[in-house]
Each structure stands twice: as structure tokens, then as C-alpha cells.
Design a protein around this motif. Structure first.
Motif, PDB file in Angstrom:
ATOM      1  N   ARG A 127      -7.649 -18.072  -7.073  1.00 39.75           N
ATOM      2  CA  ARG A 127      -7.973 -16.881  -7.855  1.00 39.75           C
ATOM      3  C   ARG A 127      -8.971 -16.003  -7.116  1.00 39.75           C
ATOM      4  NH1 ARG A 127     -10.669 -18.194 -12.502  1.00 39.75           N
ATOM      5  NH2 ARG A 127     -10.472 -16.040 -13.201  1.00 39.75           N
ATOM      6  N   TYR A 128      -9.868 -16.619  -6.371  1.00 42.96           N
ATOM      7  CA  TYR A 128     -10.836 -15.843  -5.595  1.00 42.96           C
ATOM      8  C   TYR A 128     -10.133 -15.082  -4.483  1.00 42.96           C
ATOM      9  CZ  TYR A 128     -14.895 -14.546  -2.841  1.00 42.96           C
ATOM     10  OH  TYR A 128     -15.840 -13.825  -2.147  1.00 42.96           O
ATOM     11  N   VAL A 129      -9.220 -15.749  -3.806  1.00 43.68           N
ATOM     12  CA  VAL A 129      -8.456 -15.088  -2.740  1.00 43.68           C
ATOM     13  C   VAL A 129      -7.653 -13.930  -3.321  1.00 43.68           C
ATOM     14  CG1 VAL A 129      -6.565 -15.369  -1.087  1.00 43.68           C
ATOM     15  CG2 VAL A 129      -8.336 -17.130  -1.262  1.00 43.68           C
ATOM     16  N   GLU A 130      -7.016 -14.167  -4.453  1.00 44.81           N
ATOM     17  CA  GLU A 130      -6.240 -13.108  -5.100  1.00 44.81           C
ATOM     18  C   GLU A 130      -7.130 -11.926  -5.471  1.00 44.81           C
ATOM     19  OE1 GLU A 130      -3.481 -12.363  -9.115  1.00 44.81           O
ATOM     20  OE2 GLU A 130      -4.417 -14.316  -8.761  1.00 44.81           O
ATOM     21  N   SER A 131      -8.309 -12.231  -6.034  1.00 50.57           N
ATOM     22  CA  SER A 131      -9.228 -11.182  -6.468  1.00 50.57           C
ATOM     23  C   SER A 131      -9.750 -10.365  -5.291  1.00 50.57           C
ATOM     24  CB  SER A 131     -10.397 -11.812  -7.238  1.00 50.57           C
ATOM     25  OG  SER A 131     -11.370 -10.842  -7.573  1.00 50.57           O
ATOM     26  N   SER A 132     -10.193 -11.043  -4.226  1.00 48.45           N
ATOM     27  CA  SER A 132     -10.738 -10.325  -3.075  1.00 48.45           C
ATOM     28  C   SER A 132      -9.637  -9.535  -2.353  1.00 48.45           C
ATOM     29  CB  SER A 132     -11.440 -11.287  -2.112  1.00 48.45           C
ATOM     30  OG  SER A 132     -10.557 -12.289  -1.652  1.00 48.45           O
ATOM     31  N   THR A 133      -8.414 -10.055  -2.350  1.00 50.03           N
ATOM     32  CA  THR A 133      -7.301  -9.322  -1.756  1.00 50.03           C
ATOM     33  C   THR A 133      -7.016  -8.043  -2.539  1.00 50.03           C
ATOM     34  OG1 THR A 133      -6.280 -11.342  -0.882  1.00 50.03           O
ATOM     35  CG2 THR A 133      -4.854  -9.418  -1.133  1.00 50.03           C
ATOM     36  N   GLN A 134      -6.988  -8.141  -3.860  1.00 51.75           N
ATOM     37  CA  GLN A 134      -6.750  -6.956  -4.681  1.00 51.75           C
ATOM     38  C   GLN A 134      -7.867  -5.932  -4.514  1.00 51.75           C
ATOM     39  OE1 GLN A 134      -4.082  -5.966  -6.444  1.00 51.75           O
ATOM     40  NE2 GLN A 134      -3.105  -7.765  -5.535  1.00 51.75           N
TER      41      GLN A 134
ATOM     42  N   ALA B 166      -9.598  -5.485  -1.823  1.00 52.03           N
ATOM     43  CA  ALA B 166      -9.385  -4.869  -0.513  1.00 52.03           C
ATOM     44  C   ALA B 166      -8.271  -3.825  -0.585  1.00 52.03           C
ATOM     45  CB  ALA B 166      -9.051  -5.931   0.522  1.00 52.03           C
ATOM     46  N   LEU B 167      -7.208  -4.122  -1.332  1.00 52.67           N
ATOM     47  CA  LEU B 167      -6.084  -3.194  -1.459  1.00 52.67           C
ATOM     48  C   LEU B 167      -6.445  -1.980  -2.307  1.00 52.67           C
ATOM     49  CD1 LEU B 167      -3.230  -5.799  -2.063  1.00 52.67           C
ATOM     50  CD2 LEU B 167      -3.466  -4.347  -0.037  1.00 52.67           C
ATOM     51  N   ASN B 168      -7.188  -2.219  -3.384  1.00 48.77           N
ATOM     52  CA  ASN B 168      -7.465  -1.148  -4.338  1.00 48.77           C
ATOM     53  C   ASN B 168      -8.691  -0.314  -3.985  1.00 48.77           C
ATOM     54  OD1 ASN B 168      -5.301  -2.123  -5.847  1.00 48.77           O
ATOM     55  ND2 ASN B 168      -6.588  -3.385  -7.167  1.00 48.77           N
ATOM     56  N   ASP B 169      -9.709  -0.974  -3.432  1.00 50.15           N
ATOM     57  CA  ASP B 169     -10.999  -0.305  -3.268  1.00 50.15           C
ATOM     58  C   ASP B 169     -11.407  -0.070  -1.811  1.00 50.15           C
ATOM     59  OD1 ASP B 169     -11.179  -0.499  -6.056  1.00 50.15           O
ATOM     60  OD2 ASP B 169     -12.238  -2.415  -5.948  1.00 50.15           O
ATOM     61  N   GLU B 170     -10.817  -0.819  -0.898  1.00 49.53           N
ATOM     62  CA  GLU B 170     -11.292  -0.752   0.483  1.00 49.53           C
ATOM     63  C   GLU B 170     -10.276  -0.138   1.442  1.00 49.53           C
ATOM     64  OE1 GLU B 170     -12.852  -4.666   1.545  1.00 49.53           O
ATOM     65  OE2 GLU B 170     -13.331  -5.005  -0.562  1.00 49.53           O
ATOM     66  N   GLY B 171      -9.199   0.379   0.900  1.00 53.38           N
ATOM     67  CA  GLY B 171      -8.239   1.104   1.717  1.00 53.38           C
ATOM     68  C   GLY B 171      -7.306   0.255   2.543  1.00 53.38           C
ATOM     69  N   LEU B 172      -7.240  -1.038   2.243  1.00 53.29           N
ATOM     70  CA  LEU B 172      -6.349  -1.910   3.007  1.00 53.29           C
ATOM     71  C   LEU B 172      -4.893  -1.575   2.686  1.00 53.29           C
ATOM     72  CD1 LEU B 172      -6.045  -4.406   4.891  1.00 53.29           C
ATOM     73  CD2 LEU B 172      -5.974  -5.807   2.808  1.00 53.29           C
ATOM     74  N   GLN B 173      -4.096  -1.349   3.745  1.00 49.34           N
ATOM     75  CA  GLN B 173      -2.671  -1.095   3.570  1.00 49.34           C
ATOM     76  C   GLN B 173      -1.814  -2.119   4.303  1.00 49.34           C
ATOM     77  OE1 GLN B 173      -2.103   2.979   4.807  1.00 49.34           O
ATOM     78  NE2 GLN B 173      -2.909   3.797   2.895  1.00 49.34           N
ATOM     79  N   GLY B 174      -2.406  -2.834   5.216  1.00 44.49           N
ATOM     80  CA  GLY B 174      -1.694  -3.857   5.961  1.00 44.49           C
ATOM     81  C   GLY B 174      -2.670  -4.559   6.887  1.00 44.49           C
ATOM     82  N   THR B 175      -2.201  -5.573   7.566  1.00 44.91           N
ATOM     83  CA  THR B 175      -3.055  -6.321   8.488  1.00 44.91           C
ATOM     84  C   THR B 175      -2.396  -6.384   9.854  1.00 44.91           C
ATOM     85  OG1 THR B 175      -2.027  -8.375   7.692  1.00 44.91           O
ATOM     86  CG2 THR B 175      -4.156  -7.755   6.719  1.00 44.91           C
ATOM     87  N   PRO B 176      -3.186  -6.455  10.934  1.00 46.43           N
ATOM     88  CA  PRO B 176      -4.643  -6.448  10.931  1.00 46.43           C
ATOM     89  C   PRO B 176      -5.191  -5.059  10.613  1.00 46.43           C
ATOM     90  CG  PRO B 176      -3.847  -6.346  13.175  1.00 46.43           C
ATOM     91  CD  PRO B 176      -2.631  -6.538  12.308  1.00 46.43           C
ATOM     92  N   HIS B 177      -6.317  -5.041   9.967  1.00 41.53           N
ATOM     93  CA  HIS B 177      -6.996  -3.790   9.645  1.00 41.53           C
ATOM     94  C   HIS B 177      -8.434  -3.938  10.105  1.00 41.53           C
ATOM     95  CE1 HIS B 177      -7.977  -0.113   7.534  1.00 41.53           C
ATOM     96  NE2 HIS B 177      -8.922  -0.736   6.840  1.00 41.53           N
ATOM     97  N   ILE B 178      -8.883  -3.009  10.948  1.00 39.36           N
ATOM     98  CA  ILE B 178     -10.208  -3.117  11.538  1.00 39.36           C
ATOM     99  C   ILE B 178     -11.055  -1.929  11.089  1.00 39.36           C
ATOM    100  CG2 ILE B 178     -11.524  -3.257  13.711  1.00 39.36           C
ATOM    101  CD1 ILE B 178      -7.827  -3.901  13.843  1.00 39.36           C
ATOM    102  N   THR B 179     -12.271  -2.203  10.673  1.00 37.17           N
ATOM    103  CA  THR B 179     -13.212  -1.134  10.366  1.00 37.17           C
ATOM    104  C   THR B 179     -14.459  -1.312  11.225  1.00 37.17           C
ATOM    105  OG1 THR B 179     -14.311  -2.332   8.551  1.00 37.17           O
ATOM    106  CG2 THR B 179     -12.395  -0.987   7.984  1.00 37.17           C
ATOM    107  N   ILE B 180     -15.095  -0.197  11.545  1.00 28.65           N
ATOM    108  CA  ILE B 180     -16.368  -0.206  12.271  1.00 28.65           C
ATOM    109  C   ILE B 180     -17.375   0.531  11.398  1.00 28.65           C
ATOM    110  CG2 ILE B 180     -17.584   0.462  14.372  1.00 28.65           C
ATOM    111  CD1 ILE B 180     -14.922   0.410  15.833  1.00 28.65           C
ATOM    112  N   ASP B 181     -18.383  -0.209  10.956  1.00 24.98           N
ATOM    113  CA  ASP B 181     -19.377   0.342  10.020  1.00 24.98           C
ATOM    114  C   ASP B 181     -18.691   0.967   8.813  1.00 24.98           C
ATOM    115  OD1 ASP B 181     -21.553  -0.489  11.552  1.00 24.98           O
ATOM    116  OD2 ASP B 181     -21.557   1.360  12.738  1.00 24.98           O
ATOM    117  N   GLY B 182     -17.639   0.318   8.341  1.00 26.47           N
ATOM    118  CA  GLY B 182     -16.953   0.743   7.128  1.00 26.47           C
ATOM    119  C   GLY B 182     -15.863   1.767   7.321  1.00 26.47           C
ATOM    120  N   GLU B 183     -15.733   2.315   8.525  1.00 24.50           N
ATOM    121  CA  GLU B 183     -14.709   3.323   8.778  1.00 24.50           C
ATOM    122  C   GLU B 183     -13.516   2.706   9.522  1.00 24.50           C
ATOM    123  OE1 GLU B 183     -14.713   6.429   7.671  1.00 24.50           O
ATOM    124  OE2 GLU B 183     -16.625   5.977   6.656  1.00 24.50           O
TER     125      GLU B 183
END
Length: 291
Positions: free
Chosen positions: A242-249, A251-268
Motif C-alpha cells: 500500500r505504501y508503494v502504491e501510495s507513493s507511486t500515485q 509521483a504520478l499525480n503530484d510530481e509530474g512522473l509520466q514514465g521511467t526512468p525520470h530524472i530531476t535535478i533540484d526538483g526540475e
């Protein structure tokens, strides 16, 4: 000479017998209804209790594993290579108090926070780690960057029905929850080295645990999760699903994740070419103000 009951007496007797039979039948039916209604009430109470428990369990906050914040583990410079540090960000219930901050660990002032979202079933993530894993570890070790990883589960459908993305990310959570998160980079490296092909059945629990042990993880070490005793139990019970499911959602809903690998530098989001090792390394060093 014997007296015979009159027709009226016979009718009265018949009525009384019929009344007694009807009364007995009514009493019997009342008893049956009482038992039936009592049984139904017990079932209803039991169903309500079960539903209430399920609703409570599904609505209560999912306790994060130790050393993780929003599904993320972090690494920075240490005395003997890289070491686990407190991830950036905040999460209710997260306990990272036993870990140093990146600054206390030895990360340089202004070191960029490089975050990698990955799915252990993702071929692109395997290619990314094969190309850049050593570079990331080296830059984290010398203090140039703070390295964060967030395992997510978006490819469960590609693992032959055994939800390998969730289960492998769960194992990472279990290891972190046991206080052995410093071993996760080696565990991740081996998970990608033995990555099942897309559409093939993902690794079973014993295979996952064998990889963890080969990286030095004590799978019999206790975890903080209240529902599991050891890393082994945590893995076999998929205690953090459930934790994995929650953190994945998230990432998809709030952190702009659209696929992997996804790399951010200082949040960008990183917009460069990670498939070119030298270019990628130069971009990271530049982001940390070292060029």
C-alpha cells in the motif's frame, strides 16, 4: 345407555382442537422467526464489523518505512564511500532521525539533489543504471551531488501476473525499514542485472531475497513495520504494498512522473541526454556549480 356428544359439542371440540393446533403452529413459527432474525442480526453485525475494519485499514495513513520519505531513499558522501542520508521533502510519520543530513554527511555546499524515479521492471531504467550508475555513485561519493532514488510500480502488468514492480519496490522498502538502506545501491544494481524480460514472470520471493543477501542484507534482521518481524517476512507478506502504491500515485499525480526512468535535478526534470554518460555527468557537475 351411553351419552353421545351432541353435534354442537362435537363442533366445539373440533374448534378447540383446531385452535390448539393453530396456536402450536404459530408458536413454532415465532420461534423459527426469532432464530432466523437473530442469525441474520449476527451476520449483519459481522459484515458491518468486517467492512468497518476494511474501511479503517484502507483509510488509515500508510506508515513510511524507516529512512524513506515519500518513497525516496537518499545517499551522499560518507567516510567509506556513499552513505544513506535524510531524503529531502517531508512526509507525515516518516522517521529519518537516525540518518545524517546530506550536509552533515559531507555533501558540498550547493550540491545538486539528483533524483531518479525507477521501476525495477523497466528496461529503460536498466539502461540508465548501466550507463550512469557508476557516475552517480562517484559524484555522490565525492560530495558533488546528493543522490536520491524513488522506486515506483507502474509496470506490474508486464510481469506475468505476479506484480513484480510492486514486490521489488516493496523489498527496497523492507530493507530500508530494517536500517540497512546503505546497501540498497548494490541491491538495485543486482536487481537490474537480473531483470526479467517484459511480459515474463517476475522473480519469486526467494529469488528477491537471494539478491538481497548477495548484496550483504541480513534478511533475518528485524523491521520497524508492526505487521512484519523480519526483512524476509516483510518481503513475503508484501508489507509495504500500500505504501508503494501510495507513493507511486503521488509521483504520478503530484510530481509530474509520466514514465521511467525520470530524472530531476533540484526538483526540475532533466531535459538532457542521459544516454551519453559524459554529457550527463557534465550536466550534473554544472548543476552543482562546479564548472
Amino acid at each position: 345407555m351411553a351419552n353421545h356428544p351432541s353435534p354442537k359439542d362435537r363442533r366445539n371440540t373440533a374448534r378447540e382442537q383446531a385452535r390448539q393446533i393453530a396456536a402450536a403452529q404459530a408458536k413454532k413459527e415465532k420461534t423459527v422467526k426469532t432464530i432466523l432474525y437473530a442469525g441474520i442480526a449476527v451476520v449483519v453485525v459481522a459484515v458491518v464489523a468486517v467492512v468497518g475494519t476494511l474501511v479503517w485499514q484502507s483509510s488509515r495513513p500508510v506508515a513510511p518505512p524507516q529512512a524513506m520519505v515519500s518513497g525516496t531513499v537518499a545517499f551522499a558522501a560518507g567516510e567509506d564511500g556513499i552513505q544513506a542520508v535524510q531524503p529531502s521533502g517531508e512526509e507525515e510519520g516518516a522517521d529519518v532521525s537516525d540518518l545524517p543530513t546530506a550536509a552533515d554527511s559531507g555533501a558540498a555546499e550547493g550540491a545538486a539533489v539528483v533524483k531518479v524515479y525507477l521501476d525495477f521492471q523497466c528496461p529503460g531504467c536498466k539502461a540508465f543504471e548501466e550507463t550512469n550508475g557508476e557516475t552517480l555513485s562517484t559524484l555522490a561519493e565525492d560530495g558533488s551531488i546528493v543522490l536520491e532514488y524513488e522506486p515506483v510500480a507502474i509496470l506490474d502488468r508486464q510481469s506475468g501476473g505476479n506484480e513484480y514492480s510492486t514486490r521489488s519496490a516493496n523489498m527496497a522498502s523492507c530493507i530500508a525499514d530494517s536500517g540497512q538502506s546503505e546497501l540498497l545501491p548494490d541491491v538495485m544494481l543486482e536487481l537490474f542485472a537480473q531483470q526479467p524480460g517484459e511480459g515474463q514472470t517476475g522473480m519469486e520471493d526467494e529469488q528477491l531475497l537471494s539478491i538481497a543477501e548477495s548484496a550483504g542484507v541480513d534478511v533475518d534482521a528485524e523491521v520497524a513495520n508492526e505487521d512484519s518481524a523480519t526483512v524476509r517476512d516483510c518481503v513475503t507478506e508484501v508489507a509495504f504494498d500500500r505504501y508503494v502504491e501510495s507513493s507511486t500515485q503521488d509521483a504520478l499525480n503530484d510530481e509530474g512522473l509520466q514514465g521511467t526512468p525520470h530524472i530531476t535535478i533540484d526538483g526540475e526534470p532533466y531535459q538532457g541526454d542521459w544516454s551519453n554518460r559524459e554529457t550527463f555527468a557534465a550536466d550534473l557537475i554544472r548543476a552543482s556549480g562546479q564548472s
